[in-house]
Scaffold this motif. Sequence first.
Motif, PDB file in Angstrom:
ATOM      1  N   LYS A   1       0.839  -1.195   0.000  1.00  0.00           N
ATOM      2  CA  LYS A   1       0.000   0.000   0.000  1.00  0.00           C
ATOM      3  C   LYS A   1       0.877   1.249   0.000  1.00  0.00           C
ATOM      4  O   LYS A   1       1.751   1.401   0.853  1.00  0.00           O
ATOM      5  CB  LYS A   1      -0.918   0.009   1.222  1.00  0.00           C
ATOM      6  CG  LYS A   1      -2.130  -0.905   1.097  1.00  0.00           C
ATOM      7  CD  LYS A   1      -3.122  -0.634   2.206  1.00  0.00           C
ATOM      8  CE  LYS A   1      -4.397  -1.430   2.004  1.00  0.00           C
ATOM      9  NZ  LYS A   1      -5.414  -1.105   3.024  1.00  0.00           N
TER      10      LYS A   1
ATOM     11  N   GLU B   1       1.846   5.252   0.518  1.00  0.00           N
ATOM     12  CA  GLU B   1       1.486   6.290   1.476  1.00  0.00           C
ATOM     13  C   GLU B   1       0.783   7.434   0.754  1.00  0.00           C
ATOM     14  O   GLU B   1       1.253   7.895  -0.291  1.00  0.00           O
ATOM     15  CB  GLU B   1       2.740   6.826   2.173  1.00  0.00           C
ATOM     16  CG  GLU B   1       3.419   5.822   3.089  1.00  0.00           C
ATOM     17  CD  GLU B   1       2.606   5.532   4.332  1.00  0.00           C
ATOM     18  OE1 GLU B   1       1.812   6.414   4.741  1.00  0.00           O
ATOM     19  OE2 GLU B   1       2.733   4.427   4.877  1.00  0.00           O
TER      20      GLU B   1
ATOM     21  N   LYS C   1       1.116  13.779   1.834  1.00  0.00           N
ATOM     22  CA  LYS C   1       0.973  14.496   3.096  1.00  0.00           C
ATOM     23  C   LYS C   1       0.550  15.951   2.890  1.00  0.00           C
ATOM     24  O   LYS C   1       0.089  16.592   3.821  1.00  0.00           O
ATOM     25  CB  LYS C   1       2.296  14.444   3.864  1.00  0.00           C
ATOM     26  CG  LYS C   1       2.676  13.028   4.295  1.00  0.00           C
ATOM     27  CD  LYS C   1       3.967  13.022   5.112  1.00  0.00           C
ATOM     28  CE  LYS C   1       4.311  11.603   5.549  1.00  0.00           C
ATOM     29  NZ  LYS C   1       5.565  11.549   6.334  1.00  0.00           N
TER      30      LYS C   1
ATOM     31  N   VAL D   1      -3.284   4.921  -4.430  1.00  0.00           N
ATOM     32  CA  VAL D   1      -3.919   5.039  -3.102  1.00  0.00           C
ATOM     33  C   VAL D   1      -5.393   4.690  -3.193  1.00  0.00           C
ATOM     34  O   VAL D   1      -5.939   3.968  -2.348  1.00  0.00           O
ATOM     35  CB  VAL D   1      -3.711   6.462  -2.549  1.00  0.00           C
ATOM     36  CG1 VAL D   1      -4.565   6.675  -1.297  1.00  0.00           C
ATOM     37  CG2 VAL D   1      -2.242   6.700  -2.227  1.00  0.00           C
TER      38      VAL D   1
END
Length: 501
Positions: A463, A465, A468, A481
Amino acid sequence: MHSAVTTPPTPPPAEPEHDAAMDSLFGDLWPETDRRVRPGVLLAAASVGLLAAILYPLRNSLGLTDIIVFLAAGATVLTVAKRRREKWTLVLTAICLALGSLVALRAAEWVAVLSMFIVLILTTSGLTAARSVPGMVAAFVSWGLGGIRGLPLLGRTLGSLSKHSSLWPVVRTVAISLLLLVVFGGLFASGDAVFGSWTDAIIPDINVDGFVQRAFIWFFIGGIVLAATYVAINPPNVDKLSLGQGKPLSRTFEWAVPLGFVIAVFAAFVAAQATAMWGGHDYVQRTTGLTYADYVHQGFGQLTAATFLTLVTVALISRKAPRDLALLRGGIGLLCTLALAVVASALFRMHVYQQAYGWTVMRMLVDAFELWMGLILVFVIVTRVIQRESAAWLPRAALLSGAMFVLVMGAANPEAWVAQQNIDRYRDTGKLDLDYLRSLGDDAIPTIIDGLPLNIAQCIVNKPEPAKSILDWNLGRERAVDATRDFPAEPTTCPVISQSK
């Protein structure tokens, strides 16, 4: 009558010694035709460097940060470019923008690196209007040399800034104040925990390492942009390095015999390929002791090198042989046609090997490179044999076609395409290289999840990330994602699958 008093003319200011030395060093190859000081250009380049120093340490991966810095740098260079209104420069600018967008569309770092490398070549070729292959190479090198060639102009620009009574004291005061603030603030922050907590609350990245990193990025990116602006303002005469028209050989056999030998070798190779194809697997194994897959894989690099050397041979013979000679046109046409057969053989070899052992990104890239050289061979045939025109357009056509190959390949999502080819092969043969699929990036994840059974996909997919911040946004990563949002990540027993070579 009073005699008129004549005032002797004021002599022009003497040229500084360092300017004269630099002009002498580069000579007619790179004259400084525009000597005007441009404080705005210096400040703009420094601003781009500052922007990169602020944004890049916040970046975790490829994304909008790269696009923002890329656009700021490109706009700064294009604004001051001497040739910014020429059609060639405008065409290359449009292609550079398209290639730059791949950085935010694809998560694969190799796509970004390849795209930016092509952008550098296109940018320098556009700024210098290079027309020949040596000229394009010299244009690329000139970007690095621009930092040296532009030193006199930089010195004059800094000198002009110091003469502004209102501007220079402000810039100098702000720079000195910031330097003292950062140095002493960083020392106290690293030496006292309480003071450090205060500075962390105000400026999270006040540590010395962070300052050094940002200072390096500021200097490096700002310097690159400043060197590019100098090339844009004072482009070198790069095409003076081209070989030009060579003196033709006086005797026909001096060029016809070597060309004939090359043609004979190519013809023999094509005959061997035809024999192997007609004879089939049994003939190949009986003659060479190799399986057909091993046979076609053997020598692919040599065939690629032979295609490239064909182009070099044609260029040399065209330069030394007499002009507009029917024998020359026929020989070049035959050689290029046989070389196209070599290109077809190389592509067929790679296709058979991929069918036997699977697809990889590298195999796809060498296929694209071989196709590009085949297209250049077609250009040569059209120019030298059919139209009988000057080949001056060939280098630019080769550059544009190469850039378009990279653009189309990047836009087509190459890692997802390679993953799909391996998935299709798995459905047909039951063979799948799990280790290689794991090495593919986020761009391939949606394809792997959609195309493989869940228990196999779980053995491959990690998976990703999520971004951010908006500065990390990347289309390929966002799609990965979304594809793994409800994807079960529990450990599973991976099935035993026949691996590829």
